[in-house]
Design a protein around this motif. Sequence first.
Motif, mmCIF file in Angstrom:
data_model
loop_
_atom_site.group_PDB
_atom_site.id
_atom_site.type_symbol
_atom_site.label_atom_id
_atom_site.label_comp_id
_atom_site.label_asym_id
_atom_site.label_seq_id
_atom_site.Cartn_x
_atom_site.Cartn_y
_atom_site.Cartn_z
ATOM 1 N N PRO A 1 -61.700 35.112 -42.004
ATOM 2 C CA PRO A 1 -60.730 34.340 -41.228
ATOM 3 C C PRO A 1 -61.075 34.355 -39.742
ATOM 4 C CG PRO A 1 -59.604 35.750 -42.808
ATOM 5 C CD PRO A 1 -61.045 36.158 -42.823
ATOM 6 N N GLY A 2 -60.954 33.199 -39.098
ATOM 7 C CA GLY A 2 -61.210 33.102 -37.661
ATOM 8 C C GLY A 2 -62.669 32.902 -37.302
ATOM 9 N N HIS A 3 -63.560 32.964 -38.288
ATOM 10 C CA HIS A 3 -64.991 32.775 -38.056
ATOM 11 C C HIS A 3 -65.423 31.384 -38.538
ATOM 12 C CE1 HIS A 3 -66.521 36.720 -36.697
ATOM 13 N NE2 HIS A 3 -65.481 37.214 -37.358
ATOM 14 N N ALA A 4 -66.707 31.092 -38.349
ATOM 15 C CA ALA A 4 -67.249 29.783 -38.724
ATOM 16 C C ALA A 4 -67.813 29.761 -40.144
ATOM 17 C CB ALA A 4 -68.343 29.374 -37.736
ATOM 18 N N LYS B 1 -60.057 33.830 -27.173
ATOM 19 C CA LYS B 1 -59.237 34.233 -28.321
ATOM 20 C C LYS B 1 -59.499 35.697 -28.701
ATOM 21 C CE LYS B 1 -62.239 32.974 -32.228
ATOM 22 N NZ LYS B 1 -62.330 32.152 -33.453
ATOM 23 N N PRO B 2 -58.574 36.322 -29.422
ATOM 24 C CA PRO B 2 -58.826 37.687 -29.919
ATOM 25 C C PRO B 2 -60.028 37.701 -30.848
ATOM 26 C CG PRO B 2 -56.500 37.102 -30.125
ATOM 27 C CD PRO B 2 -57.229 35.844 -29.776
ATOM 28 N N VAL B 3 -60.742 38.806 -30.884
ATOM 29 C CA VAL B 3 -61.889 38.943 -31.780
ATOM 30 C C VAL B 3 -61.408 38.754 -33.220
ATOM 31 C CG1 VAL B 3 -63.698 40.503 -32.584
ATOM 32 C CG2 VAL B 3 -62.988 40.551 -30.183
ATOM 33 N N PRO B 4 -62.012 37.836 -33.987
ATOM 34 C CA PRO B 4 -61.532 37.608 -35.356
ATOM 35 C C PRO B 4 -61.932 38.709 -36.338
ATOM 36 C CG PRO B 4 -63.382 36.157 -34.862
ATOM 37 C CD PRO B 4 -63.027 36.856 -33.584
ATOM 38 N N SER B 5 -62.984 39.483 -36.013
ATOM 39 C CA SER B 5 -63.399 40.576 -36.906
ATOM 40 C C SER B 5 -62.516 41.787 -36.679
ATOM 41 C CB SER B 5 -64.864 40.950 -36.642
ATOM 42 O OG SER B 5 -65.721 39.912 -37.047
ATOM 43 N N ILE B 6 -61.479 41.900 -37.487
ATOM 44 C CA ILE B 6 -60.549 43.022 -37.376
ATOM 45 C C ILE B 6 -60.626 43.871 -38.640
ATOM 46 C CG2 ILE B 6 -58.986 41.858 -35.775
ATOM 47 C CD1 ILE B 6 -57.200 41.167 -38.164
ATOM 48 N N PHE B 7 -60.250 45.141 -38.521
ATOM 49 C CA PHE B 7 -60.382 46.089 -39.631
ATOM 50 C C PHE B 7 -59.046 46.247 -40.359
ATOM 51 C CE2 PHE B 7 -63.599 47.094 -36.467
ATOM 52 C CZ PHE B 7 -64.748 47.018 -37.247
ATOM 53 N N ILE B 8 -58.438 45.116 -40.660
ATOM 54 C CA ILE B 8 -57.186 45.060 -41.413
ATOM 55 C C ILE B 8 -57.399 44.082 -42.564
ATOM 56 C CG2 ILE B 8 -54.736 44.447 -41.328
ATOM 57 C CD1 ILE B 8 -54.830 44.992 -38.306
ATOM 58 N N GLU B 9 -56.920 44.423 -43.743
ATOM 59 C CA GLU B 9 -57.100 43.534 -44.891
ATOM 60 C C GLU B 9 -56.414 42.196 -44.626
ATOM 61 O OE1 GLU B 9 -57.268 44.628 -49.389
ATOM 62 O OE2 GLU B 9 -55.192 43.987 -48.975
ATOM 63 N N GLN B 10 -57.143 41.106 -44.931
ATOM 64 C CA GLN B 10 -56.625 39.761 -44.679
ATOM 65 C C GLN B 10 -56.758 38.901 -45.940
ATOM 66 O OE1 GLN B 10 -57.859 38.136 -40.595
ATOM 67 N NE2 GLN B 10 -59.421 39.701 -40.983
ATOM 68 N N GLN B 11 -55.906 37.887 -45.996
ATOM 69 C CA GLN B 11 -55.998 36.891 -47.064
ATOM 70 C C GLN B 11 -57.120 35.918 -46.723
ATOM 71 O OE1 GLN B 11 -54.392 36.364 -50.091
ATOM 72 N NE2 GLN B 11 -55.906 34.713 -50.283
ATOM 73 N N LYS C 1 -61.882 30.370 -54.598
ATOM 74 C CA LYS C 1 -60.719 31.042 -55.177
ATOM 75 C C LYS C 1 -60.161 32.016 -54.149
ATOM 76 C CE LYS C 1 -63.251 34.825 -57.441
ATOM 77 N NZ LYS C 1 -63.504 35.514 -58.737
ATOM 78 N N ASN C 2 -58.937 32.429 -54.327
ATOM 79 C CA ASN C 2 -58.285 33.357 -53.393
ATOM 80 C C ASN C 2 -58.925 34.741 -53.467
ATOM 81 O OD1 ASN C 2 -56.369 31.550 -52.321
ATOM 82 N ND2 ASN C 2 -55.070 31.812 -54.131
ATOM 83 N N ALA C 3 -58.919 35.424 -52.321
ATOM 84 C CA ALA C 3 -59.514 36.761 -52.267
ATOM 85 C C ALA C 3 -58.903 37.547 -51.114
ATOM 86 C CB ALA C 3 -61.028 36.664 -52.089
ATOM 87 N N LYS C 4 -59.161 38.831 -51.096
ATOM 88 C CA LYS C 4 -58.779 39.711 -49.990
ATOM 89 C C LYS C 4 -60.053 40.222 -49.319
ATOM 90 C CE LYS C 4 -54.260 39.820 -50.807
ATOM 91 N NZ LYS C 4 -53.233 39.386 -49.826
#
Length: 376
Positions: free
Chosen positions: A109-112, A309-319, A339-342
């Motif tokens: 998320p937040g990356h290209a 913008k805030p750095v998109p690489s964060i160490f929190i699980e994301q959808q 398909k959906n993933a975490k």
Amino acid sequence: MAGNTFGTAFKVTTFGESHGDSLGAVIDGIPSGIKLDVKKIQDALDRRKPGSTDGKKSSAVTARKEDDKINIISGLFNGFTTGTPLCFVIKNENQHSSDYSELSVKMRPGHADYTYLKKYGFRDYRGGGRSSGRETCARVASGEIARQVINFITKAKTGKNEVTATAYTLKAAGIKCSKINFSEINKNQMRAPDSNAALNMLEKIEELRKNGNSAGGIIECQISNLNAGIGEPVFDKLDAVLAHAMLSIGAVKGIEFGSGFDAADSDGLSNNDPMTVKNSKVNFISNNAGGILGGISNGDKIVFRLAVKPVPSIFIEQQTIEAKINPDSPDDPDKIKFKNAKLKIKGRHDVCLCPRIVPVVEAMTYIVLADMILRS
């Protein structure tokens, strides 16, 4: 892939990926006979590297170590430019590609990642490949070359002071500088012109880092000693080309000049910059225009600000989503299934990009100015 070249008279083409063998640039349009100080180019690259200005580890930036040693392979002879394309290479030496194995199928998320995959049907998932901020090392080296070219030309023509572009972190993690003191910029880890504010920024950033999160901010840049009359109306206005350059930096999401968006709440009398003549020189009483009128420099200080913008690489699980690619059906428009993933990102990442973007902003400013001055 198109879109890797910037400029018209001073033309910079960058190449290379985050985890490839090397990065670099080819610069065309440098006049011959300009003495280049290669040490200053290396010094500029050293400013871009992870770490702080005082040698201490910063909470804001990645732990990745990059030597970034420049190797100029053409366009320079006995220390002078030859007028032919100048090419340099910077080796990659500290990649941890295994940190990105999960990202071969999962989109950050937040990356290209997703947009590159949709555009090209294939992507280098190791650190983002071409979309990585690692690419900016080629910009920084090119920017220092541009700076030396600009000041060789302006000194030869006018004998005036050097044109300078000074960028700094004006705001980060919600903390804003209350003063602008250029002498403090390189004395703190945030490259902020207010050391007290920098300490507060770092405190907040450390809190975010411990929680696996990240921060954004605002970078301001001031251009001094640029003569009036630089800029190419109508579509290549100086502010338009600066905006193009700045918005090409990955994390930059907005730009404003002078009073910027505050002008929307102002009125004509308040927002205009009255002019006076003193000792045969035109002066501006205020600088709401940010040093540019009609897309042309007016001789005043040019001031612009960038939203990072805030750095998109964060160490929190994301959808997120996971892609399954069928390489055996290249003509199938539906060869990529999602398909959906975490996802919980691994690796070494910045927490706030502002201090590392500062030298990139200065570099892109010099590239724009070199192009505009040579076109003039």
